[in-house]
Design a protein around this motif. Structure first.
Motif, PDB file in Angstrom:
ATOM      1  N   HIS A 158       6.179   5.667 -12.209  1.00  0.00           N
ATOM      2  CA  HIS A 158       5.470   5.212 -11.017  1.00  0.00           C
ATOM      3  C   HIS A 158       6.358   4.366 -10.104  1.00  0.00           C
ATOM      4  O   HIS A 158       6.283   4.485  -8.884  1.00  0.00           O
ATOM      5  CB  HIS A 158       4.229   4.410 -11.417  1.00  0.00           C
TER       6      HIS A 158
ATOM      7  N   THR B 235       4.945  10.653 -17.794  1.00  0.00           N
ATOM      8  CA  THR B 235       5.037  11.193 -16.444  1.00  0.00           C
ATOM      9  C   THR B 235       5.388  12.670 -16.506  1.00  0.00           C
ATOM     10  O   THR B 235       5.896  13.151 -17.520  1.00  0.00           O
ATOM     11  CB  THR B 235       6.134  10.462 -15.643  1.00  0.00           C
TER      12      THR B 235
ATOM     13  N   LEU C 260       0.882   0.107  -6.984  1.00  0.00           N
ATOM     14  CA  LEU C 260       1.160   0.641  -8.312  1.00  0.00           C
ATOM     15  C   LEU C 260      -0.087   0.488  -9.171  1.00  0.00           C
ATOM     16  O   LEU C 260      -0.849  -0.471  -8.999  1.00  0.00           O
ATOM     17  CB  LEU C 260       2.329  -0.113  -8.962  1.00  0.00           C
TER      18      LEU C 260
END
Length: 121
Positions: free
Chosen positions: A18, A11, A35
């Protein structure tokens, strides 16, 4: 053969994947986004979201552990550099709403997270 290892989700902000982004969106708007089924990992592979974690002790892929450790050390280095800038120019720190003490605490937190990746090997 299935990959039994738990990976680190790749990320832009280490430790904020997420699931955390989804929770933030739900809290802010009340809307629940889907998601993704798979996500990129620190070792460069795509794996199911359920096979990733942001908790250092749960990550079993060594390449992901190294990637995450390096990311946290980079964050600590940035916080250290920002501390030096904030001490050299206090008005800039006030404008950014970050005191040198805040930046030192951030650096310490990043270094502690990096150490958790190294200790559990």
């Amino acid at each position: 053969m299935e990959d039994p290892r738990v990976h680190a989700e790749k990320t832009p902000m280490p430790g904020f994947g997420h699931a955390a982004t989804r929770a933030l969106i739900v809290q802010a708007t009340g809307l629940v986004p889907d998601l993704p089924k798979t996500v990129g990992t620190g070792c460069g592979m795509r794996r199911p979201l359920a096979m990733t974690s942001t908790i250092p002790e749960k990550i079993t892929c060594l390449a992901c552990r190294d990637w995450a450790c390096a990311g946290y050390l980079t964050g600590a280095g940035i916080a250290h550099a920002a501390t030096g800038l904030a001490e050299a120019e206090p008005r800039a720190a006030v404008a950014a709403k970050a005191t040198p003490d805040d930046l030192r605490a951030e650096e310490r937190a990043y270094r502690e997270l990096a150490a958790r990746f190294e200790l559990t090997r």
